[in-house]
Scaffold this motif. Structure first.
Motif, mmCIF file in Angstrom:
data_model
loop_
_atom_site.group_PDB
_atom_site.id
_atom_site.type_symbol
_atom_site.label_atom_id
_atom_site.label_comp_id
_atom_site.label_asym_id
_atom_site.label_seq_id
_atom_site.Cartn_x
_atom_site.Cartn_y
_atom_site.Cartn_z
ATOM 1 N N SER A 139 -12.131 -12.696 -20.949
ATOM 2 C CA SER A 139 -11.268 -13.849 -21.165
ATOM 3 C C SER A 139 -11.023 -14.573 -19.853
ATOM 4 C CB SER A 139 -9.926 -13.409 -21.761
ATOM 5 O OG SER A 139 -10.135 -12.783 -23.009
ATOM 6 N N SER A 140 -11.136 -15.863 -19.871
ATOM 7 C CA SER A 140 -10.890 -16.665 -18.678
ATOM 8 C C SER A 140 -10.695 -18.109 -19.100
ATOM 9 C CB SER A 140 -12.066 -16.554 -17.699
ATOM 10 O OG SER A 140 -13.252 -17.025 -18.301
ATOM 11 N N PRO A 141 -9.966 -18.893 -18.298
ATOM 12 C CA PRO A 141 -9.744 -20.295 -18.644
ATOM 13 C C PRO A 141 -11.023 -21.108 -18.455
ATOM 14 C CG PRO A 141 -8.877 -19.823 -16.465
ATOM 15 C CD PRO A 141 -9.295 -18.509 -17.053
ATOM 16 N N GLY A 142 -11.028 -22.285 -18.994
ATOM 17 C CA GLY A 142 -12.169 -23.163 -18.795
ATOM 18 C C GLY A 142 -12.934 -23.384 -20.087
ATOM 19 N N PRO A 143 -14.032 -24.127 -20.000
ATOM 20 C CA PRO A 143 -14.824 -24.428 -21.186
ATOM 21 C C PRO A 143 -15.395 -23.166 -21.818
ATOM 22 C CG PRO A 143 -15.464 -25.800 -19.318
ATOM 23 C CD PRO A 143 -14.560 -24.739 -18.793
ATOM 24 N N ARG A 144 -15.695 -23.248 -23.078
ATOM 25 C CA ARG A 144 -16.277 -22.116 -23.781
ATOM 26 C C ARG A 144 -17.635 -21.767 -23.166
ATOM 27 N NH1 ARG A 144 -17.122 -21.511 -30.340
ATOM 28 N NH2 ARG A 144 -18.136 -19.461 -30.273
ATOM 29 N N PRO A 145 -17.838 -20.515 -22.779
ATOM 30 C CA PRO A 145 -19.091 -20.138 -22.111
ATOM 31 C C PRO A 145 -20.280 -20.184 -23.070
ATOM 32 C CG PRO A 145 -17.784 -18.199 -22.585
ATOM 33 C CD PRO A 145 -16.916 -19.383 -22.917
ATOM 34 N N GLY A 146 -21.458 -20.420 -22.502
ATOM 35 C CA GLY A 146 -22.650 -20.525 -23.322
ATOM 36 C C GLY A 146 -23.636 -19.410 -23.129
ATOM 37 N N LEU A 147 -23.275 -18.387 -22.353
ATOM 38 C CA LEU A 147 -24.157 -17.261 -22.100
ATOM 39 C C LEU A 147 -23.564 -15.981 -22.683
ATOM 40 C CD1 LEU A 147 -25.086 -17.898 -18.344
ATOM 41 C CD2 LEU A 147 -26.511 -18.368 -20.353
ATOM 42 N N SER A 148 -24.298 -14.904 -22.523
ATOM 43 C CA SER A 148 -23.797 -13.579 -22.873
ATOM 44 C C SER A 148 -24.045 -12.654 -21.688
ATOM 45 C CB SER A 148 -24.518 -13.026 -24.110
ATOM 46 O OG SER A 148 -25.881 -12.769 -23.817
ATOM 47 N N VAL A 149 -23.374 -11.516 -21.676
ATOM 48 C CA VAL A 149 -23.583 -10.550 -20.601
ATOM 49 C C VAL A 149 -25.042 -10.105 -20.577
ATOM 50 C CG1 VAL A 149 -22.928 -8.296 -19.697
ATOM 51 C CG2 VAL A 149 -21.187 -9.767 -20.745
ATOM 52 N N THR A 150 -25.607 -9.851 -21.740
ATOM 53 C CA THR A 150 -26.999 -9.394 -21.802
ATOM 54 C C THR A 150 -27.954 -10.427 -21.210
ATOM 55 O OG1 THR A 150 -26.585 -8.029 -23.752
ATOM 56 C CG2 THR A 150 -28.864 -8.681 -23.342
ATOM 57 N N GLN A 151 -27.716 -11.711 -21.452
ATOM 58 C CA GLN A 151 -28.572 -12.740 -20.875
ATOM 59 C C GLN A 151 -28.535 -12.694 -19.352
ATOM 60 O OE1 GLN A 151 -26.812 -15.975 -23.421
ATOM 61 N NE2 GLN A 151 -28.913 -16.754 -23.387
ATOM 62 N N VAL A 152 -27.367 -12.478 -18.810
ATOM 63 C CA VAL A 152 -27.227 -12.392 -17.345
ATOM 64 C C VAL A 152 -27.985 -11.176 -16.827
ATOM 65 C CG1 VAL A 152 -25.609 -12.092 -15.440
ATOM 66 C CG2 VAL A 152 -25.004 -13.581 -17.368
ATOM 67 N N VAL A 153 -27.822 -10.051 -17.489
ATOM 68 C CA VAL A 153 -28.474 -8.811 -17.050
ATOM 69 C C VAL A 153 -29.991 -8.931 -17.175
ATOM 70 C CG1 VAL A 153 -28.754 -6.352 -17.551
ATOM 71 C CG2 VAL A 153 -26.469 -7.394 -17.603
ATOM 72 N N VAL A 154 -30.473 -9.478 -18.279
ATOM 73 C CA VAL A 154 -31.915 -9.632 -18.487
ATOM 74 C C VAL A 154 -32.517 -10.578 -17.454
ATOM 75 C CG1 VAL A 154 -33.656 -10.541 -20.072
ATOM 76 C CG2 VAL A 154 -31.866 -9.037 -20.930
ATOM 77 N N ALA A 155 -31.794 -11.630 -17.104
ATOM 78 C CA ALA A 155 -32.280 -12.554 -16.072
ATOM 79 C C ALA A 155 -32.409 -11.834 -14.735
ATOM 80 C CB ALA A 155 -31.332 -13.737 -15.950
ATOM 81 N N ALA A 156 -31.430 -10.990 -14.409
ATOM 82 C CA ALA A 156 -31.482 -10.222 -13.159
ATOM 83 C C ALA A 156 -32.649 -9.243 -13.165
ATOM 84 C CB ALA A 156 -30.160 -9.483 -12.949
ATOM 85 N N ILE A 157 -32.912 -8.630 -14.309
ATOM 86 C CA ILE A 157 -34.046 -7.706 -14.425
ATOM 87 C C ILE A 157 -35.361 -8.432 -14.182
ATOM 88 C CG2 ILE A 157 -35.371 -6.302 -16.073
ATOM 89 C CD1 ILE A 157 -32.711 -5.408 -17.280
ATOM 90 N N ALA A 158 -35.474 -9.634 -14.714
ATOM 91 C CA ALA A 158 -36.702 -10.415 -14.520
ATOM 92 C C ALA A 158 -36.938 -10.698 -13.039
ATOM 93 C CB ALA A 158 -36.613 -11.721 -15.303
ATOM 94 N N ILE A 159 -35.878 -10.981 -12.306
ATOM 95 C CA ILE A 159 -35.998 -11.215 -10.861
ATOM 96 C C ILE A 159 -36.441 -9.934 -10.166
ATOM 97 C CG2 ILE A 159 -34.708 -11.751 -8.758
ATOM 98 C CD1 ILE A 159 -32.922 -13.574 -10.474
#
Length: 255
Positions: free
Chosen positions: A27-47
């Motif tokens: 939970s955090s203020p601001g616009p509704r996020p458009g990602l997921s935790v898994t997307q972030v993790v998978v992107a890091a794995i690709a790097i």
């Protein structure tokens, strides 16, 4: 505040993060996020798959996802949490050992072979700095192996010791293989046999000299870049370990 650190008040334990419920950001203020935790993790794995674990940073992950680095902290508390999640995600699900034909020995071999395959697919896992194996996938691998060996005659303590040894041996030999493969690409590479021939004298290293003279370290015909895989060593050691476990259990049964 360093760019790789979580914003104040935004931290959580690695355990809590790995066992989070759902895949949406905290939970955090601001616009509704458009990602997921898994997307972030998978992107890091690709790097990491492409350039190694040292290439992973919040900035690079954000660039890949086309977001700002600070926005990632809505999903991942810190880089440490990210690496832990990467390791667990890349571990994947363990092999289905219940459908492997044969006894426990064959299933243990299948488990080790599958773990070796994980490290070959993601060599950076061998260099990632992670804590105790407590993530969902890591515990699933642990459970899969324990299930195979739970009825062979070992105590619970011996089961854990065997599982830890198999994990450590597989990791260690896989890392040696990746180091050898990396060295094979260097222009000034000298084969292990050539290096030994230059320095191994019979008065100082008599056993090594005997092995060298017998051709133990000679490259197979047609080998290119030197022998870089320790998989045969893993297979041999595993076979001898299994025989030793069998003998240990049989001796206990007789007594």
């Amino acid at each position: 505040m360093g760019s790789e650190q979580a914003p104040p008040g935004g931290g959580s334990s690695t355990f809590e993060f790995l066992w989070r419920e759902g895949d949406r950001p905290r939970s955090s203020p601001g616009p509704r996020p458009g990602l997921s935790v898994t997307q972030v993790v998978v992107a890091a794995i690709a790097i990491a798959d492409a350039d190694g674990i040292d290439a992973v940073s919040m900035q690079q992950v954000a660039k890949r996802l086309e977001v700002t680095p600070m926005s990632l902290y809505r999903y991942v508390p810190s880089k440490k949490h990210l690496v832990e999640a990467m390791f667990d995600e890349a571990s994947g699900a363990p092999p289905g050992l219940d459908v492997v034909p044969g006894g426990w020995q064959v299933r243990v071999e299948a488990w080790v072979t599958a773990l070796w395959g994980r490290y070959q697919a993601h060599p950076w896992m061998l260099r990632a700095q992670v804590s105790q194996p407590i993530g969902p996938n890591q515990l699933a691998w642990f459970e899969a192996l324990l299930t195979v060996i739970k009825d062979i005659g070992l105590t619970y303590e011996e089961m854990v010791s065997l599982a830890l040894f198999l994990t450590g041996a597989t990791q260690g030999l896989a890392r040696i293989s990746t180091d050898l493969a990396r060295a094979a690409g260097e222009d000034d590479l000298i084969s292990y046999g050539e290096a030994l021939a230059a320095v191994v004298r019979p008065d100082r290293f008599p056993t090594l000299r005997a092995l060298l003279s017998a051709g133990t370290f000679d490259l197979p015909a047609g080998a290119v870049g030197g022998a870089t895989s320790t998989e045969p060593d893993l297979s041999f050691g595993l076979g001898q370990l299994i025989k030793g476990i069998e003998a240990h259990v049989a001796a206990r049964t007789r007594s």
